[in-house]
Design an enzyme around this catalytic site. Sequence first.
Site, PDB file in Angstrom:
ATOM      1  CG  HIS A 208      -1.869  -1.110   1.305  1.00  0.00           C
ATOM      2  ND1 HIS A 208      -2.912  -1.224   0.415  1.00  0.00           N
ATOM      3  CD2 HIS A 208      -1.982  -2.168   2.139  1.00  0.00           C
ATOM      4  CE1 HIS A 208      -3.617  -2.302   0.699  1.00  0.00           C
ATOM      5  NE2 HIS A 208      -3.077  -2.906   1.739  1.00  0.00           N
ATOM      6  CG  ASP A 239      -3.912   0.397  -2.377  1.00  0.00           C
ATOM      7  OD1 ASP A 239      -2.876   0.482  -1.688  1.00  0.00           O
ATOM      8  OD2 ASP A 239      -5.047   0.326  -1.867  1.00  0.00           O
TER       9      ASP A 239
HETATM   10  O1  G3I Z   1     -19.755  -4.843   7.111  1.00  0.00           O
HETATM   11  C1  G3I Z   1     -19.937  -3.643   7.841  1.00  0.00           C
HETATM   12  C2  G3I Z   1     -21.320  -3.119   7.668  1.00  0.00           C
HETATM   13  O2  G3I Z   1     -22.224  -4.037   8.198  1.00  0.00           O
HETATM   14  C3  G3I Z   1     -21.412  -1.767   8.348  1.00  0.00           C
HETATM   15  O3  G3I Z   1     -22.676  -1.223   8.116  1.00  0.00           O
HETATM   16  C4  G3I Z   1     -20.346  -0.815   7.833  1.00  0.00           C
HETATM   17  C5  G3I Z   1     -20.364   0.513   8.556  1.00  0.00           C
HETATM   18  O4  G3I Z   1     -19.105   1.115   8.585  1.00  0.00           O
HETATM   19  O5  G3I Z   1     -19.099  -1.403   8.051  1.00  0.00           O
HETATM   20  C6  G3I Z   1     -18.936  -2.633   7.362  1.00  0.00           C
HETATM   21  O6  G3I Z   1     -17.664  -3.128   7.653  1.00  0.00           O
HETATM   22  C7  G3I Z   1     -16.587  -2.484   6.993  1.00  0.00           C
HETATM   23  C8  G3I Z   1     -15.821  -3.538   6.205  1.00  0.00           C
HETATM   24  O7  G3I Z   1     -14.666  -2.975   5.643  1.00  0.00           O
HETATM   25  C9  G3I Z   1     -16.671  -4.145   5.085  1.00  0.00           C
HETATM   26  O8  G3I Z   1     -17.020  -3.146   4.168  1.00  0.00           O
HETATM   27  C10 G3I Z   1     -15.688  -1.859   8.051  1.00  0.00           C
HETATM   28  O9  G3I Z   1     -16.340  -0.783   8.670  1.00  0.00           O
HETATM   29  C11 G3I Z   1     -14.402  -1.378   7.414  1.00  0.00           C
HETATM   30  O10 G3I Z   1     -13.512  -1.002   8.439  1.00  0.00           O
HETATM   31  C12 G3I Z   1     -13.766  -2.516   6.624  1.00  0.00           C
HETATM   32  O11 G3I Z   1     -12.598  -1.993   6.038  1.00  0.00           O
HETATM   33  C13 G3I Z   1     -11.715  -2.969   5.540  1.00  0.00           C
HETATM   34  C14 G3I Z   1     -10.400  -2.924   6.306  1.00  0.00           C
HETATM   35  O12 G3I Z   1      -9.499  -3.872   5.745  1.00  0.00           O
HETATM   36  C15 G3I Z   1     -10.597  -3.220   7.776  1.00  0.00           C
HETATM   37  O13 G3I Z   1      -9.422  -3.559   8.406  1.00  0.00           O
HETATM   38  C16 G3I Z   1     -11.452  -2.668   4.075  1.00  0.00           C
HETATM   39  O14 G3I Z   1     -12.663  -2.872   3.325  1.00  0.00           O
HETATM   40  C17 G3I Z   1     -10.369  -3.584   3.518  1.00  0.00           C
HETATM   41  O15 G3I Z   1      -9.977  -3.137   2.239  1.00  0.00           O
HETATM   42  C18 G3I Z   1      -9.144  -3.528   4.426  1.00  0.00           C
HETATM   43  O16 G3I Z   1      -8.183  -4.435   3.928  1.00  0.00           O
HETATM   44  C19 G3I Z   1      -6.947  -4.479   4.651  1.00  0.00           C
HETATM   45  C20 G3I Z   1      -6.409  -5.903   4.568  1.00  0.00           C
HETATM   46  O17 G3I Z   1      -7.382  -6.822   5.004  1.00  0.00           O
HETATM   47  C21 G3I Z   1      -5.120  -6.052   5.360  1.00  0.00           C
HETATM   48  N1  G3I Z   1      -4.139  -5.075   4.939  1.00  0.00           N
HETATM   49  C22 G3I Z   1      -4.599  -3.680   4.942  1.00  0.00           C
HETATM   50  C23 G3I Z   1      -5.857  -3.547   4.099  1.00  0.00           C
HETATM   51  C24 G3I Z   1      -6.293  -2.094   3.971  1.00  0.00           C
HETATM   52  O18 G3I Z   1      -6.652  -1.564   5.210  1.00  0.00           O
END
Ligand code: G3I
Length: 307
Positions: A208, A239
Amino acid sequence: ASTLGAAAAEKGRYFGTAVAANRLGESDYVTTLNREFNSITAENEMKWDALEPSRNSFNFSTADRIANHARSQGMKLRGHTLVWHSQLPSWVGSLGSASEVRSAMNNHINQVMGRYKGQVHSWDVVNEAFEDGSSGARRNSVFQQRLGNGYIEEAFRTARAADPDAKLCYNDYNTDNWSHAKTQAVYNMVKDFKARGVPIDCVGFQAHFNSGNPVPSNYHTTLQNFADLGVDVQITELDIEGSGTSQAEQYRGVVQACLAVSRCTGITVWGVTDKYSWRSSGTPLLFDGNYNKKPAYDAVLAALGGS
Ligand code: G3I
């Protein structure tokens, strides 16, 4: 070759993307995914909170949608991720003893790897176990606190038994610059694992990048030094913030670094389109919000030898 996946395949690599199950109903998303990529990582759907929200109660339905999509399209599937401090349901932290945490961790690995046995080419067995900064220390997670340093090794041993054919990866970010303490700490762990016969097959570099954390000039050195330990390396969550030519040049450099390392077996970008990047304010991916190819796309395709 005229697509990322086909061009990478001609170089003996895969070219993948993170996928969100709730976008699989969007036709432009699916069209782009199916045309360009030949490996999929679930962006969130194979994490512990999604699969085992309460103890020993597994819900595979959303993850299965992604696995089924990959299978139906003849794409590879990367597994992300089994043991991670984040997106970990709170019940794990509430377990009363080390032996409970140990058995929960091993059960999670066994159940999840068992479910996708034969489908996942590489699993991120342990994700982000090291601190940022200059200490090179282990991150203070539930697993580290309760089980100590040995939890990583134990997770890999359990994973090997659960699916002997899957490649077992350690995955982390900010491990791209060879001179950083975190990179050295991970390198020393992998070296130790190889010396003692702990089963590890690959190291994932999330990659990243942004203006404060650009692609380092020693990136190729980092990938090659890890490969020289006898593991594959994979770029797992690529990315790069930015736009235009400068973004394209950085993408080109990453692809060239991978191609220059024979054990760099594949590249995954962390999303199909800027519209759905986890970097909500950024434009770090290869397709813009309307699924148009960006200069970064052209640079990646050209670096892979396609046109
Ligand atoms: O599923 C819930 C939903 O029910 C709720 O309404 C909504 C409200 O905020 O949240 C939803 O969950 C979110 C989830 O993504 C699914 O969309 C979380 O808030 C959000 O924090 C989560 O973010 C993810 C993040 O990891 C969390 O750690 C990102 O999509 C995802 O791209 C990111 O990926 C990580 C890798 O796994 C590890 N390396 C870093 C990378 C980027 O942060």
